[in-house]
Every structure is written in C-alpha cells, then in structure tokens.
Design an enzyme around this catalytic site. Structure first.
Site, short mmCIF file in Angstrom:
data_model
loop_
_atom_site.label_atom_id
_atom_site.label_comp_id
_atom_site.label_asym_id
_atom_site.label_seq_id
_atom_site.Cartn_x
_atom_site.Cartn_y
_atom_site.Cartn_z
N LYS A 19 0.86 -1.19 0.00
CA LYS A 19 0.00 0.00 0.00
C LYS A 19 0.89 1.24 0.00
CE LYS A 19 -3.89 1.85 2.77
NZ LYS A 19 -4.79 1.55 3.92
N SER A 28 -9.73 1.56 3.03
CA SER A 28 -8.88 2.33 2.14
C SER A 28 -7.85 1.49 1.40
CB SER A 28 -8.16 3.42 2.94
OG SER A 28 -7.31 2.84 3.90
N SER A 84 -9.83 -0.85 7.24
CA SER A 84 -9.28 -0.67 5.90
C SER A 84 -8.55 -1.85 5.30
CB SER A 84 -8.34 0.53 5.88
OG SER A 84 -9.07 1.69 5.63
N1 GLN Z 1 -13.03 3.69 6.22
C1 GLN Z 1 -12.55 4.18 7.49
C2 GLN Z 1 -12.23 5.64 7.37
O1 GLN Z 1 -12.57 6.20 6.41
C3 GLN Z 1 -11.37 3.39 7.92
C4 GLN Z 1 -10.14 3.76 7.23
C5 GLN Z 1 -8.96 2.94 7.63
O2 GLN Z 1 -9.09 1.90 8.28
N2 GLN Z 1 -7.78 3.45 7.26
O3 GLN Z 1 -11.64 6.24 8.22
#
Ligand code: GLN
Length: 486
Positions: free
Chosen positions: A78, A153, A177
């Site tokens: 990532k 994400s 995420s």
């Molecule tokens: N979707 C969640 C957010 O928008 C989690 C994001 C993550 O785990 N980095 O914050």
C-alpha cells in the site's frame, strides 16, 4: 491455475522444486498487470527495475538452498508504507515528489525474507475512506465487477491480490481498511492486535488505531506473512515485546471445545439478506464442527462509528499538521507571506475528505469542545473495549459479517459521507478495542460478488484466530476462485 493465480505457499514449493524462477514469476506478474491494471487501477506505481534485481537475488538464494517461505514471492505494498528511495504518495497531491529516506520496519522484514516488490498500490487519500474514491490519482475498481468499488482504504492492495496482480499485499487498518476491502474483493485480510506489527514507516493516520496487515488468497498465506512482519521494534514504542508463536504451526481443520459468540447488535436492519444468509451458513459450519455458538451482547456497538470519527479525526488533524509545504511535498507557488504559504499549500494539496477530517478533528480538540467530544470519545472507547473483555470471558472468538453489504457501485455513496462511514460499522469497534480480527470469503451474491465473514479474537491470539478461520476455509472453495476480469 496459472502462476499468477497461486498462493505464496504453492509458489514457494514450485520455486524450491525449480519448476519456476522468481524472475519468471515477476515477468508473469508484470504481463498480468499490463493486461488488467488499466481496468482495475490497483497500482499507483510499478517498481519493475528493482523487482527484477530483487528476483535475481532471490533466485540466487534459492539456488544456495537458503530460501524462506517468502523468498522470490512477488508482492504489492500500500502506498502509505515507506520503501527507501521510492515515492510514498498516500494517494495525495500534498506528498508530490516525496521520496522515502528509509524503509518501514515491515518493508525491512520483507526485504530480509527475500520478497519482491512489484509496486505500490492505490488507497483512499491518507487511508481515509471506504471505497478508494478518495484517491487523488485514480479510482481502483473491483476485479469481480468493474462497476463496483473494491472497498477502502486498502482497495488497491485488495484488488491487486483479487485480480492476480500480486501474490499478496500489505495494507493498513485504522477502522476496517484491510478487512472491508478484503471482504469486497474476496480475499483474506488480517488486522493484527494493536502492537503486534511495528508501525514505523507507515504514514500515520490515527496512531492509536493504525495497524499493518496482510491481504492474501488464503489463511495459510496470512499466517506466513504475519510471521515475517510482526515482532517488537525499538522504533515503535507501542510495539509489543512478546514472544511470537509460529502462526502456521497450529493450522489444522480440527477444532475442539470452541465457543463462538454472535453479537446480537451486529444483526441489524440494513444488513443485506444475501450477507445474512452467508453468515448463517458460516455459523452452521462451526456448529457442525462441534463449536458452541452463543449469542452475546456488545452493548456499546451503537456508539462505535461516532467514537471512531471523533478519535480518528482528532489524531489525524494532529498527524497531518506536518504537511505544511515546508518539509514535504507540495508547496504553493508565489505566496505573499509565510501564513499564505502554509494555507495555500494545504488547500491545494489535500483533497475534500482529508480536509473534512482535519476540520472535524480540529473542532473536537478545540478548547471549548474537548471535554464534550474528545474526552467523551476516550471514555466511550473504554466502554467498547470492556464490552469485548466481558464477551471474551464466555467465548473464544466472535463471528460477524465484515460489512453490511457486498461491494457497492462506484459513485453510490460519494455524495453522502455518513452512508459511506456506515460501511465500516462492523469493523471499527475492533480498532477501538485494539483486537486482532480477520475477514475471509464466506460466499458470493447471486451477482457474483464476494461476501466476507469477520472473526475477532482476544488480544494477541492471532494463532487461534487463524486456526479458526482455516477450518472454515478448508471446508469450502471460496478461496480458490479467482476474478475473471471482463
Ligand atoms: N473507512 C474508514 C475511514 O474512512 C477506515 C479507514 C482505515 O481503516 N484506514 O476512516
């Protein structure tokens, strides 16, 4: 199966038997990436030159007889993980031109293990999002249905594995995420216990929640990767100094005396009928294996999303203060003074969701509101953690859907941030409580989209968690299916 569809453990065997070389694997993966990545857009950057050099070194290691389980295996990272000499963009314009001066600890571990880095994958800007639609550069699409999002994400990391563009990948999980995109893309995603894996060299979003973990085709690969990337690290003061059992040693389909909790608060209105059915089948599987299934209660579940969006934004507003146009990346041209330089650089560099988070976070930390929001959020976080402590007195693992629905369509939730935030409703509590959890494929919708099942364990019981998941996986073929990209 072609090479690009294989797991790391299958490729390891093939490499040792000299059925294929790492160099041939890397070439096969780049051919696959060339064929499909303009559709999936999983990658932000390819590292072709260094990958071939790493593959050569891996092949020599294999020839010398000193290969480990990841030697010569082509993988993806990532793009919020630092690799020395390579850009780290966090899918943000504000990091324009930023080259990491050092390796993240997980990256050093993977380098020592001889893994080969194919490239850096797309994400929602600074890991803020659930669909990959917040990337400043491209929207990754779901390999099972290109009209749908891959989740977020770590959507690029999940899509890269699902589309056979990498054997496995690393993602980060602050509020789901790794698990939510794993669920949407039909792969295994593991969020380790907070402290199990060093965060050094992971660009910080919310430091008290962030954890790095693997996205893989199957549970055995997740166990193997966790063996390599975890462990105490002096560079991360929150990393745990604990013995690390071999995560692959306990993998067997036999489970005895297991108690699995089903939290009643997770079976709410709004959960898709096909998701419920798949989860009920997973529960039936464990019951048939002799597990005791118990309904449990996690009474503060309702507050998890609100608590997360107070605490995560507070931490983000502070972590992202460092992007000021002075030390990293984008700087505005011709500001009239220093203040305008800061303000313009940030206005131009950050995307709308990141700005929204910084503003919420700054608000909840501001002097008049600190007690009402941030302090209250910390208190509720403790209550959420205590819910799990109480539940784990009676059960060994907790089983839930990973997300209320399968992958949704691109654009479906972009106008409504609250709807978007709700897609993390089942994953967020785990981060607030610091627990290990994974998502594994447990079925498909009639439209052919994967469905994910989440298992949650006590702190540092990743070995048991993986074993529990393995017994389900081995009785099904969901992990053997591969997306056909139209
Ligand atoms: N979707 C969640 C957010 O928008 C989690 C994001 C993550 O785990 N980095 O914050």
């Amino acid at each position: 199966m072609t090479w690009t569809d294989c797991t790391a453990h299958a490729l390891h065997e093939a490499l040792l038997k000299k059925e294929v070389s790492s160099k041939e694997l890397v070439t096969a993966f780049y051919t696959r990436i060339d064929a499909v990545d303009d559709k999936t857009k999983a990658y932000l950057k390819l590292l072709k030159e260094s990958a071939l050099t790493q593959a050569d070194a891996a092949d020599q290691r294999i020839a010398r007889g000193d290969a480990g389980p990841l030697t010569g295996i082509p993988i993806a990272l990532k793009d919020n993980l630092c690799v020395e000499g390579v850009q780290t963009s966090c899918a943000s314009k504000i990091l324009e031109g930023f080259i990491s001066p050092y390796d993240a600890t997980v990256v050093s571990h993977l380098k020592s293990a001889g893994a080969v880095f194919l490239g850096k994958t797309n994400l929602d800007e600074f890991a803020m999002g659930s669909s990959n639609e917040n990337s400043a550069f491209a929207a990754t699409l779901n390999p099972w249905d290109l009209a749908c999002v891959p989740g977020g994400s770590s959507g690029g990391s999940a899509a890269a594995v699902a589309a056979s563009e990498a054997v496995f990948s690393l993602g980060s999980d602050t509020g789901g995420s790794i698990r939510q995109p794993a669920s949407f893309c039909g792969v295994v995603g593991l969020k380790p216990t907070y402290g199990r894996v060093s965060r050094y060299g992971l660009v910080a979003f919310a430091s008290s929640l962030d954890q790095i973990g693997p996205l893989t085709h199957d549970v055995r690969d997740a166990a193997t990767v966790l063996n390599v990337i975890s462990g105490h690290d002096a560079m991360d003061s929150t990393s745990a100094d604990l013995a690390m059992p071999d995560m692959t040693a306990s993998l067997s389909s036999k489970l005895t005396g297991l108690r699995i909790g089903i939290p009643k608060e997770y079976f709410i209105e709004g959960i898709d009928a096909e998701v419920s059915t798949a989860i009920e089948k997973a529960i039936a599987h464990y019951r048939a294996l002799g597990a005791k299934i118990k309904e449990i209660s996690l009474p503060h579940t309702d507050y998890a999303v609100a608590t997360y969006y107070i605490l995560a934004t507070a931490e983000a507003s502070s972590n992202l203060a460092r992007y000021d146009g002075v030390r990293y990346g984008h700087r505005t041209t011709q500001p009239k003074d220093l203040l305008e330089m800061y303000m313009q650089s940030r206005s131009e560099g950050f995307g709308p969701e990141v700005k929204r988070r910084i503003m919420i976070g700054t608000h909840v930390l501001s002097s008049g509101y600190y007690d009402a929001y941030y302090k209250k959020g910390q208190q509720v976080r403790t209550l959420i953690k205590q819910d799990f402590d109480t539940a784990f007195e009676d059960v060994d693992y907790i089983l839930t859907p990973t997300a209320p629905t399968a992958a949704f369509r691109s654009g479906e939730k972009t106008d409504d941030p609250l709807q978007m935030y709700l897609s993390d409703i089942f994953t967020i509590s785990v981060n607030l409580a610091g627990l290990p959890a994974l998502s594994m494929p447990c079925g498909f919708t009639k439209n052919g989209l994967p469905i994910g099942c989440q298992l949650i364990a006590r702190p540092f019981d990743e070995a048991g968690l993986l074993k529990c998941a393995y017994s389900f996986e081995q009785a099904h073929d969901f992990h053997e299916r591969r997306a056909q990209i139209a």
